[in-house]
Scaffold this motif. Structure first.
Motif, PDB file in Angstrom:
ATOM      1  N   VAL A 152       0.765  -1.239   0.178  1.00  0.00           N
ATOM      2  CA  VAL A 152       0.035  -0.185   0.081  1.00  0.00           C
ATOM      3  C   VAL A 152       0.596   1.142  -0.032  1.00  0.00           C
ATOM      4  CG1 VAL A 152      -1.985   1.247   1.007  1.00  0.00           C
ATOM      5  CG2 VAL A 152      -1.672  -1.295   1.233  1.00  0.00           C
ATOM      6  N   PHE A 153       1.784   1.502   1.197  1.00  0.00           N
ATOM      7  CA  PHE A 153       2.547   2.514   0.973  1.00  0.00           C
ATOM      8  C   PHE A 153       3.810   2.052   1.666  1.00  0.00           C
ATOM      9  CE2 PHE A 153      -0.218   3.474   4.571  1.00  0.00           C
ATOM     10  CZ  PHE A 153       0.598   3.315   5.693  1.00  0.00           C
ATOM     11  N   VAL A 154       5.031   2.561   1.410  1.00  0.00           N
ATOM     12  CA  VAL A 154       6.538   2.260   1.689  1.00  0.00           C
ATOM     13  C   VAL A 154       6.831   3.040   3.085  1.00  0.00           C
ATOM     14  CG1 VAL A 154       8.823   2.256   1.262  1.00  0.00           C
ATOM     15  CG2 VAL A 154       7.114   1.600  -0.276  1.00  0.00           C
ATOM     16  N   GLU A 155       6.590   4.291   2.932  1.00  0.00           N
ATOM     17  CA  GLU A 155       6.534   5.153   4.340  1.00  0.00           C
ATOM     18  C   GLU A 155       5.700   6.238   4.221  1.00  0.00           C
ATOM     19  OE1 GLU A 155      10.413   7.668   5.874  1.00  0.00           O
ATOM     20  OE2 GLU A 155      10.868   5.977   4.989  1.00  0.00           O
ATOM     21  N   LEU A 156       5.237   6.252   5.659  1.00  0.00           N
ATOM     22  CA  LEU A 156       4.156   7.415   6.085  1.00  0.00           C
ATOM     23  C   LEU A 156       4.962   7.911   7.351  1.00  0.00           C
ATOM     24  CD1 LEU A 156       1.457   8.573   5.635  1.00  0.00           C
ATOM     25  CD2 LEU A 156       0.493   6.982   7.186  1.00  0.00           C
ATOM     26  N   PRO A 157       5.431   9.117   7.082  1.00  0.00           N
ATOM     27  CA  PRO A 157       6.211   9.807   8.337  1.00  0.00           C
ATOM     28  C   PRO A 157       5.180  10.274   9.287  1.00  0.00           C
ATOM     29  CG  PRO A 157       6.847  10.828   6.306  1.00  0.00           C
ATOM     30  CD  PRO A 157       5.625   9.638   6.095  1.00  0.00           C
ATOM     31  N   VAL A 158       5.389  10.076  10.613  1.00  0.00           N
ATOM     32  CA  VAL A 158       4.449  10.442  11.741  1.00  0.00           C
ATOM     33  C   VAL A 158       5.197  11.118  12.568  1.00  0.00           C
ATOM     34  CG1 VAL A 158       2.942   9.738  13.498  1.00  0.00           C
ATOM     35  CG2 VAL A 158       3.171   8.241  11.580  1.00  0.00           C
ATOM     36  N   PRO A 159       4.849  12.631  12.444  1.00  0.00           N
ATOM     37  CA  PRO A 159       5.602  13.674  13.419  1.00  0.00           C
ATOM     38  C   PRO A 159       5.592  13.513  14.879  1.00  0.00           C
ATOM     39  CG  PRO A 159       3.804  14.643  12.362  1.00  0.00           C
ATOM     40  CD  PRO A 159       3.886  13.203  11.991  1.00  0.00           C
ATOM     41  N   PRO A 160       6.629  14.049  15.603  1.00  0.00           N
ATOM     42  CA  PRO A 160       6.391  13.636  17.102  1.00  0.00           C
ATOM     43  C   PRO A 160       5.128  14.268  17.706  1.00  0.00           C
ATOM     44  CG  PRO A 160       8.733  14.644  16.294  1.00  0.00           C
ATOM     45  CD  PRO A 160       7.819  14.404  15.438  1.00  0.00           C
ATOM     46  N   TYR A 161       4.700  15.292  17.510  1.00  0.00           N
ATOM     47  CA  TYR A 161       3.537  15.707  18.031  1.00  0.00           C
ATOM     48  C   TYR A 161       2.223  14.830  18.028  1.00  0.00           C
ATOM     49  CZ  TYR A 161       1.014  17.686  13.989  1.00  0.00           C
ATOM     50  OH  TYR A 161       0.323  17.995  12.793  1.00  0.00           O
ATOM     51  N   VAL A 162       2.238  14.223  16.765  1.00  0.00           N
ATOM     52  CA  VAL A 162       1.160  12.950  16.679  1.00  0.00           C
ATOM     53  C   VAL A 162       1.439  11.861  17.491  1.00  0.00           C
ATOM     54  CG1 VAL A 162      -0.068  11.353  14.981  1.00  0.00           C
ATOM     55  CG2 VAL A 162       0.600  13.932  14.319  1.00  0.00           C
ATOM     56  N   VAL A 163       2.565  11.545  17.554  1.00  0.00           N
ATOM     57  CA  VAL A 163       3.214  10.409  18.397  1.00  0.00           C
ATOM     58  C   VAL A 163       2.571  11.002  19.985  1.00  0.00           C
ATOM     59  CG1 VAL A 163       5.157   9.107  19.268  1.00  0.00           C
ATOM     60  CG2 VAL A 163       4.778   9.566  16.946  1.00  0.00           C
ATOM     61  N   GLY A 164       2.948  12.069  20.361  1.00  0.00           N
ATOM     62  CA  GLY A 164       2.553  12.560  21.722  1.00  0.00           C
ATOM     63  C   GLY A 164       1.033  12.248  21.939  1.00  0.00           C
ATOM     64  N   GLU A 165       0.365  12.783  20.835  1.00  0.00           N
ATOM     65  CA  GLU A 165      -1.121  12.498  21.204  1.00  0.00           C
ATOM     66  C   GLU A 165      -1.670  11.046  21.325  1.00  0.00           C
ATOM     67  OE1 GLU A 165      -3.214  14.462  17.715  1.00  0.00           O
ATOM     68  OE2 GLU A 165      -2.193  16.276  18.096  1.00  0.00           O
ATOM     69  N   TRP A 166      -0.997  10.410  20.333  1.00  0.00           N
ATOM     70  CA  TRP A 166      -1.085   8.926  20.649  1.00  0.00           C
ATOM     71  C   TRP A 166      -0.639   8.095  22.070  1.00  0.00           C
ATOM     72  CZ3 TRP A 166       1.297   6.381  15.599  1.00  0.00           C
ATOM     73  CH2 TRP A 166       0.599   6.808  14.430  1.00  0.00           C
ATOM     74  N   ARG A 167       0.292   8.821  22.557  1.00  0.00           N
ATOM     75  CA  ARG A 167       0.802   8.456  24.003  1.00  0.00           C
ATOM     76  C   ARG A 167      -0.293   8.803  24.876  1.00  0.00           C
ATOM     77  NH1 ARG A 167       6.164  10.147  25.167  1.00  0.00           N
ATOM     78  NH2 ARG A 167       5.958   8.487  26.878  1.00  0.00           N
ATOM     79  N   SER A 168      -0.855   9.882  24.867  1.00  0.00           N
ATOM     80  CA  SER A 168      -1.621  10.468  25.890  1.00  0.00           C
ATOM     81  C   SER A 168      -3.055   9.835  25.980  1.00  0.00           C
ATOM     82  CB  SER A 168      -1.885  11.992  25.400  1.00  0.00           C
ATOM     83  OG  SER A 168      -2.775  12.168  24.583  1.00  0.00           O
ATOM     84  N   LEU A 169      -3.548   9.057  24.709  1.00  0.00           N
ATOM     85  CA  LEU A 169      -4.790   8.564  24.717  1.00  0.00           C
ATOM     86  C   LEU A 169      -5.087   7.482  25.783  1.00  0.00           C
ATOM     87  CD1 LEU A 169      -5.298   8.049  20.808  1.00  0.00           C
ATOM     88  CD2 LEU A 169      -6.295   9.903  22.346  1.00  0.00           C
ATOM     89  N   PRO A 170      -4.442   6.539  26.151  1.00  0.00           N
ATOM     90  CA  PRO A 170      -4.641   5.533  27.198  1.00  0.00           C
ATOM     91  C   PRO A 170      -5.283   6.177  28.450  1.00  0.00           C
ATOM     92  CG  PRO A 170      -2.738   4.813  26.157  1.00  0.00           C
ATOM     93  CD  PRO A 170      -3.017   6.337  25.928  1.00  0.00           C
ATOM     94  N   ASP A 171      -4.577   7.144  28.986  1.00  0.00           N
ATOM     95  CA  ASP A 171      -4.782   7.941  30.334  1.00  0.00           C
ATOM     96  C   ASP A 171      -5.443   9.232  29.852  1.00  0.00           C
ATOM     97  OD1 ASP A 171      -3.757   5.779  31.668  1.00  0.00           O
ATOM     98  OD2 ASP A 171      -1.750   6.649  31.142  1.00  0.00           O
ATOM     99  N   TRP A 172      -5.958   9.843  28.872  1.00  0.00           N
ATOM    100  CA  TRP A 172      -6.480  10.892  28.659  1.00  0.00           C
ATOM    101  C   TRP A 172      -8.010  11.132  29.264  1.00  0.00           C
ATOM    102  CZ3 TRP A 172     -10.425  13.877  26.381  1.00  0.00           C
ATOM    103  CH2 TRP A 172     -10.203  15.318  26.126  1.00  0.00           C
ATOM    104  N   ARG A 173      -8.074  12.332  29.882  1.00  0.00           N
ATOM    105  CA  ARG A 173      -9.420  12.654  30.435  1.00  0.00           C
ATOM    106  C   ARG A 173      -9.898  14.074  30.247  1.00  0.00           C
ATOM    107  NH1 ARG A 173     -10.425   9.130  34.735  1.00  0.00           N
ATOM    108  NH2 ARG A 173      -8.425   8.039  35.463  1.00  0.00           N
ATOM    109  N   GLU A 174     -10.957  14.151  30.065  1.00  0.00           N
ATOM    110  CA  GLU A 174     -11.520  15.430  29.373  1.00  0.00           C
ATOM    111  C   GLU A 174     -11.455  16.514  30.647  1.00  0.00           C
ATOM    112  OE1 GLU A 174     -15.403  17.209  26.809  1.00  0.00           O
ATOM    113  OE2 GLU A 174     -15.542  15.213  27.914  1.00  0.00           O
ATOM    114  N   ALA A 175     -11.135  17.568  30.371  1.00  0.00           N
ATOM    115  CA  ALA A 175     -10.950  18.673  31.100  1.00  0.00           C
ATOM    116  C   ALA A 175     -12.100  18.663  31.971  1.00  0.00           C
ATOM    117  CB  ALA A 175     -10.559  19.927  30.579  1.00  0.00           C
ATOM    118  N   GLY A 176     -11.927  18.916  33.541  1.00  0.00           N
ATOM    119  CA  GLY A 176     -13.115  18.871  34.175  1.00  0.00           C
ATOM    120  C   GLY A 176     -13.741  17.512  34.585  1.00  0.00           C
ATOM    121  N   ALA A 177     -13.189  16.383  34.069  1.00  0.00           N
ATOM    122  CA  ALA A 177     -13.858  15.105  34.312  1.00  0.00           C
ATOM    123  C   ALA A 177     -12.643  14.645  35.617  1.00  0.00           C
ATOM    124  CB  ALA A 177     -13.728  14.387  33.231  1.00  0.00           C
ATOM    125  N   SER A 178     -13.569  13.790  36.257  1.00  0.00           N
ATOM    126  CA  SER A 178     -12.741  13.214  37.693  1.00  0.00           C
ATOM    127  C   SER A 178     -12.194  12.019  37.205  1.00  0.00           C
ATOM    128  CB  SER A 178     -13.406  13.152  38.880  1.00  0.00           C
ATOM    129  OG  SER A 178     -14.552  12.757  38.800  1.00  0.00           O
TER     130      SER A 178
END
Length: 178
Positions: A152-178
């Motif tokens: 399909v594709f040989v290389e799809l570059p993913v920038p560091p800020y997107v990787v940071g978003e991915w890493r935040s997802l498991p524990d991400w909570r909406e602001a104001g949520a407990s």
């Protein structure tokens, strides 16, 4: 011996500050925009919370791909990566593992597309989903990644800020949520 006549003293005049302002404005416009987190929370069709990071990226052949990492349910749940191509332009075969590289490290993410009933029944075959858990478990920092989907594709570059978003997802909570 050559005599030179002294040059008359000139004042900077009104053009020099305008020129400096124009140069500063051009430098500001040419600077890349600061990365802003694009993590969004919303309920799915059954009311369960969904948290996602959505980005459009281009592969080395300059084709656009929508890359969505998401978590359904409460914090701590599994994170899935969905890659979507333009329907009619690409057909993704399943299962095809996603290869991920960063420096010397590499991962092979399992294709879990057929586990999603909506994608399994979608005849366009323009999307694929992968389990992000092995990658997220190993990443200790927001490093750029290179994705490869064989055939399909040989290389799809993913920038560091997107990787940071991915890493935040498991524990991400909406602001104001407990």
């Amino acid at each position: 011996m050559t005599l030179s006549t002294p040059r008359p003293q000139t004042s900077p005049g009104p053009l020099r500050p305008l020129l400096a302002l124009a140069i500063a404005l051009l430098a500001w416009l040419a600077a890349p925009p600061a990365a802003v987190a694009q993590v969004h929370a919303h309920p799915d069709e059954n009311g369960a919370p969904v948290v996602r990071s959505l980005e459009s990226l281009r592969d080395l052949d300059y084709r656009s791909w929508q890359v969505v990492a998401y978590r359904q349910g409460q914090p701590g749940g599994p994170v899935t990566l969905r890659i979507v191509g333009y329907p009619g332009k690409v057909r993704l075969d399943h299962p095809t593992a996603l290869l991920v590289r960063s420096g010397r490290q590499s991962w092979q993410l399992d294709d879990i597309t057929t586990a999603n009933p909506k994608l399994a029944l979608d005849g366009r075959d323009a999307a694929a989903e992968f389990d992000l858990a092995p990658l997220l478990a190993d990443l200790q920092q927001n490093r750029p990644l290179r994705l490869e989907l064989p055939g399909v594709f040989v290389e799809l570059p993913v920038p560091p800020y997107v990787v940071g978003e991915w890493r935040s997802l498991p524990d991400w909570r909406e602001a104001g949520a407990s």
